[in-house]
Write a protein that holds these residues in place. Structure first.
Motif, PDB file in Angstrom:
ATOM      1  N   GLY A 333     -17.995  20.755   1.934  1.00 13.19           N
ATOM      2  CA  GLY A 333     -16.573  20.995   2.127  1.00 13.19           C
ATOM      3  C   GLY A 333     -15.896  19.829   2.815  1.00 13.19           C
ATOM      4  N   ALA A 334     -16.584  19.220   3.780  1.00 18.52           N
ATOM      5  CA  ALA A 334     -16.004  18.090   4.512  1.00 18.52           C
ATOM      6  C   ALA A 334     -15.766  16.902   3.588  1.00 18.52           C
ATOM      7  CB  ALA A 334     -16.915  17.695   5.667  1.00 18.52           C
ATOM      8  N   LEU A 335     -16.731  16.621   2.717  1.00 14.15           N
ATOM      9  CA  LEU A 335     -16.575  15.494   1.798  1.00 14.15           C
ATOM     10  C   LEU A 335     -15.456  15.762   0.799  1.00 14.15           C
ATOM     11  CD1 LEU A 335     -17.563  12.734   0.846  1.00 14.15           C
ATOM     12  CD2 LEU A 335     -19.197  13.911  -0.635  1.00 14.15           C
ATOM     13  N   ALA A 336     -15.385  16.986   0.287  1.00 12.38           N
ATOM     14  CA  ALA A 336     -14.331  17.322  -0.676  1.00 12.38           C
ATOM     15  C   ALA A 336     -12.956  17.197  -0.038  1.00 12.38           C
ATOM     16  CB  ALA A 336     -14.548  18.732  -1.210  1.00 12.38           C
ATOM     17  N   LYS A 337     -12.810  17.680   1.192  1.00 15.56           N
ATOM     18  CA  LYS A 337     -11.521  17.623   1.864  1.00 15.56           C
ATOM     19  C   LYS A 337     -11.117  16.185   2.146  1.00 15.56           C
ATOM     20  CE  LYS A 337      -8.346  17.834   5.256  1.00 15.56           C
ATOM     21  NZ  LYS A 337      -7.806  16.745   6.088  1.00 15.56           N
ATOM     22  N   SER A 338     -11.999  15.397   2.744  1.00  9.67           N
ATOM     23  CA  SER A 338     -11.632  14.027   3.117  1.00  9.67           C
ATOM     24  C   SER A 338     -11.401  13.152   1.892  1.00  9.67           C
ATOM     25  CB  SER A 338     -12.713  13.409   4.012  1.00  9.67           C
ATOM     26  OG  SER A 338     -13.955  13.327   3.348  1.00  9.67           O
ATOM     27  N   PHE A 339     -12.204  13.324   0.851  1.00  8.19           N
ATOM     28  CA  PHE A 339     -12.048  12.518  -0.360  1.00  8.19           C
ATOM     29  C   PHE A 339     -10.745  12.864  -1.074  1.00  8.19           C
ATOM     30  CE2 PHE A 339     -12.513  11.721  -4.878  1.00  8.19           C
ATOM     31  CZ  PHE A 339     -13.003  10.417  -4.918  1.00  8.19           C
ATOM     32  N   ALA A 340     -10.492  14.165  -1.270  1.00  9.00           N
ATOM     33  CA  ALA A 340      -9.316  14.575  -2.031  1.00  9.00           C
ATOM     34  C   ALA A 340      -8.024  14.206  -1.316  1.00  9.00           C
ATOM     35  CB  ALA A 340      -9.356  16.079  -2.296  1.00  9.00           C
ATOM     36  N   THR A 341      -7.990  14.359   0.008  1.00  8.04           N
ATOM     37  CA  THR A 341      -6.761  14.016   0.713  1.00  8.04           C
ATOM     38  C   THR A 341      -6.543  12.508   0.780  1.00  8.04           C
ATOM     39  OG1 THR A 341      -7.915  14.197   2.844  1.00  8.04           O
ATOM     40  CG2 THR A 341      -6.695  16.137   2.076  1.00  8.04           C
ATOM     41  N   SER A 342      -7.619  11.743   0.824  1.00  2.96           N
ATOM     42  CA  SER A 342      -7.480  10.279   0.771  1.00  2.96           C
ATOM     43  C   SER A 342      -6.949   9.843  -0.586  1.00  2.96           C
ATOM     44  CB  SER A 342      -8.820   9.609   1.054  1.00  2.96           C
ATOM     45  OG  SER A 342      -9.275   9.874   2.363  1.00  2.96           O
ATOM     46  N   ARG A 343      -7.488  10.448  -1.648  1.00  2.00           N
ATOM     47  CA  ARG A 343      -7.001  10.123  -2.995  1.00  2.00           C
ATOM     48  C   ARG A 343      -5.558  10.604  -3.192  1.00  2.00           C
ATOM     49  NH1 ARG A 343     -11.075   8.396  -1.971  1.00  2.00           N
ATOM     50  NH2 ARG A 343      -9.587   6.812  -1.300  1.00  2.00           N
ATOM     51  N   LEU A 344      -5.191  11.694  -2.515  1.00  2.00           N
ATOM     52  CA  LEU A 344      -3.814  12.165  -2.581  1.00  2.00           C
ATOM     53  C   LEU A 344      -2.865  11.117  -2.038  1.00  2.00           C
ATOM     54  CD1 LEU A 344      -1.563  14.299  -2.886  1.00  2.00           C
ATOM     55  CD2 LEU A 344      -2.277  15.232  -0.660  1.00  2.00           C
ATOM     56  N   ARG A 345      -3.203  10.527  -0.902  1.00  2.84           N
ATOM     57  CA  ARG A 345      -2.341   9.493  -0.331  1.00  2.84           C
ATOM     58  C   ARG A 345      -2.139   8.335  -1.308  1.00  2.84           C
ATOM     59  NH1 ARG A 345      -4.046   7.444   5.465  1.00  2.84           N
ATOM     60  NH2 ARG A 345      -1.958   7.724   6.344  1.00  2.84           N
ATOM     61  N   GLU A 346      -3.210   7.926  -1.940  1.00  5.43           N
ATOM     62  CA  GLU A 346      -3.101   6.852  -2.934  1.00  5.43           C
ATOM     63  C   GLU A 346      -2.202   7.262  -4.097  1.00  5.43           C
ATOM     64  OE1 GLU A 346      -7.431   4.569  -2.705  1.00  5.43           O
ATOM     65  OE2 GLU A 346      -7.033   6.019  -4.298  1.00  5.43           O
ATOM     66  N   THR A 347      -2.427   8.459  -4.595  1.00  4.03           N
ATOM     67  CA  THR A 347      -1.756   8.900  -5.811  1.00  4.03           C
ATOM     68  C   THR A 347      -0.256   9.060  -5.607  1.00  4.03           C
ATOM     69  OG1 THR A 347      -3.788  10.002  -6.529  1.00  4.03           O
ATOM     70  CG2 THR A 347      -1.747  10.670  -7.607  1.00  4.03           C
ATOM     71  N   VAL A 348       0.145   9.668  -4.489  1.00  4.92           N
ATOM     72  CA  VAL A 348       1.581   9.825  -4.256  1.00  4.92           C
ATOM     73  C   VAL A 348       2.235   8.466  -4.032  1.00  4.92           C
ATOM     74  CG1 VAL A 348       1.402  12.186  -3.397  1.00  4.92           C
ATOM     75  CG2 VAL A 348       1.276  10.288  -1.778  1.00  4.92           C
ATOM     76  N   ALA A 349       1.498   7.522  -3.439  1.00  3.89           N
ATOM     77  CA  ALA A 349       2.054   6.179  -3.245  1.00  3.89           C
ATOM     78  C   ALA A 349       2.236   5.468  -4.581  1.00  3.89           C
ATOM     79  CB  ALA A 349       1.145   5.368  -2.325  1.00  3.89           C
ATOM     80  N   TRP A 350       1.286   5.635  -5.489  1.00  4.68           N
ATOM     81  CA  TRP A 350       1.426   5.018  -6.808  1.00  4.68           C
ATOM     82  C   TRP A 350       2.573   5.652  -7.588  1.00  4.68           C
ATOM     83  CZ3 TRP A 350      -4.552   5.467  -7.704  1.00  4.68           C
ATOM     84  CH2 TRP A 350      -5.187   4.414  -7.054  1.00  4.68           C
ATOM     85  N   ALA A 351       2.737   6.965  -7.458  1.00  3.97           N
ATOM     86  CA  ALA A 351       3.849   7.622  -8.139  1.00  3.97           C
ATOM     87  C   ALA A 351       5.186   7.128  -7.591  1.00  3.97           C
ATOM     88  CB  ALA A 351       3.748   9.140  -7.983  1.00  3.97           C
ATOM     89  N   ARG A 352       5.287   7.012  -6.265  1.00  2.00           N
ATOM     90  CA  ARG A 352       6.519   6.490  -5.683  1.00  2.00           C
ATOM     91  C   ARG A 352       6.784   5.061  -6.150  1.00  2.00           C
ATOM     92  NH1 ARG A 352       9.576   3.600  -3.712  1.00  2.00           N
ATOM     93  NH2 ARG A 352       7.971   2.027  -3.457  1.00  2.00           N
ATOM     94  N   GLU A 353       5.725   4.264  -6.240  1.00  2.00           N
ATOM     95  CA  GLU A 353       5.846   2.885  -6.725  1.00  2.00           C
ATOM     96  C   GLU A 353       6.349   2.860  -8.164  1.00  2.00           C
ATOM     97  OE1 GLU A 353       2.762  -0.769  -7.760  1.00  2.00           O
ATOM     98  OE2 GLU A 353       2.251   0.675  -6.197  1.00  2.00           O
ATOM     99  N   LEU A 354       5.821   3.737  -8.991  1.00  2.00           N
ATOM    100  CA  LEU A 354       6.206   3.755 -10.395  1.00  2.00           C
ATOM    101  C   LEU A 354       7.674   4.141 -10.556  1.00  2.00           C
ATOM    102  CD1 LEU A 354       4.004   5.104 -13.270  1.00  2.00           C
ATOM    103  CD2 LEU A 354       6.438   5.657 -13.214  1.00  2.00           C
ATOM    104  N   LEU A 355       8.170   5.040  -9.714  1.00  2.00           N
ATOM    105  CA  LEU A 355       9.560   5.469  -9.814  1.00  2.00           C
ATOM    106  C   LEU A 355      10.534   4.510  -9.140  1.00  2.00           C
ATOM    107  CD1 LEU A 355       8.201   8.157 -10.751  1.00  2.00           C
ATOM    108  CD2 LEU A 355      10.061   9.342  -9.583  1.00  2.00           C
ATOM    109  N   GLY A 356      10.032   3.497  -8.463  1.00  3.59           N
ATOM    110  CA  GLY A 356      10.919   2.566  -7.793  1.00  3.59           C
ATOM    111  C   GLY A 356      11.747   3.271  -6.729  1.00  3.59           C
ATOM    112  N   GLY A 357      13.034   2.873  -6.632  1.00  6.75           N
ATOM    113  CA  GLY A 357      13.904   3.482  -5.630  1.00  6.75           C
ATOM    114  C   GLY A 357      14.083   4.965  -5.842  1.00  6.75           C
ATOM    115  N   ASN A 358      14.015   5.436  -7.077  1.00  5.37           N
ATOM    116  CA  ASN A 358      14.146   6.871  -7.329  1.00  5.37           C
ATOM    117  C   ASN A 358      13.016   7.676  -6.708  1.00  5.37           C
ATOM    118  OD1 ASN A 358      16.549   6.665  -8.787  1.00  5.37           O
ATOM    119  ND2 ASN A 358      15.461   6.258 -10.713  1.00  5.37           N
ATOM    120  N   GLY A 359      11.926   7.013  -6.368  1.00  4.61           N
ATOM    121  CA  GLY A 359      10.792   7.709  -5.777  1.00  4.61           C
ATOM    122  C   GLY A 359      11.052   8.240  -4.387  1.00  4.61           C
ATOM    123  N   ILE A 360      12.138   7.798  -3.734  1.00  2.52           N
ATOM    124  CA  ILE A 360      12.426   8.315  -2.388  1.00  2.52           C
ATOM    125  C   ILE A 360      13.528   9.368  -2.406  1.00  2.52           C
ATOM    126  CG2 ILE A 360      11.645   6.180  -1.294  1.00  2.52           C
ATOM    127  CD1 ILE A 360      14.607   5.506  -0.776  1.00  2.52           C
TER     128      ILE A 360
END
Length: 401
Positions: A333-360
């Motif tokens: 459970g610890a590995l699943a939680k830490s891995f998934a939330t770390s990947r979440l941070r990356e993924t939302v940042a990439w989505a914001r990057e892709l949307l440019g200014g509209n991402g905020i």
């Protein structure tokens, strides 16, 4: 101005964030339940999610309708109600988080932490007294462990005290960051017994004298979640409200072990939401005379996002299967939680990057998740603490202090 933009993230019918079709592991009846849930989420929660987040208010008027869906407390074996597996309850968390991580947190605190504490640590009488009403959401639960001075080290530094006085226990102390805390009917409070120094669990009812809960202000993540500062000033709790099976922090941790996997599921749901928005945006947004989805760098971002979703979902699914099989371990459970939330941070940042200014901008369906990811990354054990749980299992050596 007539805004005909679909208000629900992931509106494109051809966007499939479940590349390996993990949903097919569910039965037809389970998928039908998820479809009913998704219909309700899109019709009732999605239209208000941004507004509630911006106002830092919780949609209390949706609680009854959500309770009627019968998705609360699915894994618990209760009289008169069907018991479902962790896989289905995980997908429920995923679907809620695809629409609103704040509402998913409300669900996780109530169904996982509060109900879980009573189910795993309560007596038969206590389970019968509280859980049926909680499953129907006639009573809302909260979970009081974190304190103003105790987060990662709360196991050894719990300051809230419990003192036996005749047929009652007297609780004194403070709790912080307590989700649902401002409006919960039942609050599971973990306190240290002054006589034997052991950690015990108590179900505090909100009307008990000496109990007060104040909404925390100024949060920039999970803003619709009503986190509370709780004060316990000589709160008298009857012995009947002491959880019979909660006699050490090992029992507390047993509850957390069952719920960490839920954070991984919520993280996957949030990743799916921003991925689906990003795919639609890449198709619709034109620059340099063509849709940006035709550019290599954009496709690379989308492929990396889908990779994070797929890897994290695979871990979440396997954790649920291990829980259902009764062979689940802390480090999984610890590995699943830490891995998934770390990947979440990356993924939302990439989505914001892709949307440019509209991402905020809230209206484009990424900014809310971009902020909320920070809360998911931290609660139910920080990445560092969960890494140490995994590291201890690898080496056999504890490195917490």
């Amino acid at each position: 101005m007539d805004d005909t933009r679909e208000p629900v993230p992931g509106a494109r019918a051809d966007v499939d964030a479940d590349l390996f079709d993990y949903r097919s592991l569910l039965t037809d009846d389970e998928r039908a339940l998820l479809d009913r849930l998704r219909t309700w989420l899109r019709a009732d929660l999605a239209p208000v999610a941004d507004r509630q987040w911006a106002a830092a208010e919780f949609p209390h008027d949706l609680i009854a309708g959500f309770g009627a869906l019968e998705v609360v407390g699915l894994p618990y074996d209760l009289p008169g109600t069907p018991t479902e597996g962790r896989l289905l309850s995980g997908f429920v968390s995923l679907e809620i988080s695809r629409i609103d991580s704040s509402f998913a947190s409300f669900y996780g605190v109530h169904s996982g932490l509060a109900m879980g504490s009573i189910y795993y640590c309560g007596s038969d009488e206590q389970r019968a007294r509280w859980l049926p009403a909680m499953r129907r959401l006639e009573k809302v639960g909260a979970f009081g462990l974190t304190e103003p001075h105790g987060g990662s080290d709360v196991a050894g530094g719990l300051e809230t005290t419990a003192r036996r006085d005749g047929d009652d226990w007297v609780l004194d102390g403070a709790k912080r960051w307590i989700g649902n805390g401002t409006f919960a009917d039942l609050i599971v409070i973990w306190a240290r017994d002054v006589d034997d120094d052991s950690v015990k669990g108590f179900v505090v009812e909100k009307e008990m004298p000496g109990f007060s809960a104040t909404k925390m202000e100024g949060k920039l993540a999970l803003r619709a979640v009503q986190n509370a500062d709780i004060v316990l000033d000589g709160v008298r709790v009857p012995e009947a409200n002491r959880l019979a099976g909660a006699n050490s922090f090992k029992d507390t941790n047993g509850v957390l072990r069952h719920t960490r996997g839920g954070v991984a599921w919520s993280s996957v749901g949030a990743m799916m939401a921003v991925y689906e928005v990003a795919v639609q945006y890449a198709a619709d947004r034109e620059q340099f005379g063509r849709p940006i989805g035709g550019f290599q760098l954009v496709q690379d971002l989308l492929a990396r996002m889908l990779g994070n979703i797929t890897a994290s979902l695979g871990l979440a699914v396997r954790v649920a299967q291990l829980q259902d099989d009764g062979i689940f371990r802390d480090e999984q459970g610890a590995l699943a939680k830490s891995f998934a939330t770390s990947r979440l941070r990356e993924t939302v940042a990439w989505a914001r990057e892709l949307l440019g200014g509209n991402g905020i901008l809230l209206e484009y369906g990424v900014a809310r998740y971009f902020n909320d990811a920070e809360a998911l990354y931290s609660f139910e054990g920080t990445r560092e603490i969960n890494s140490l749980i995994v590291g201890r299992s690898i080496t056999g050596l504890g490195a917490f202090t």
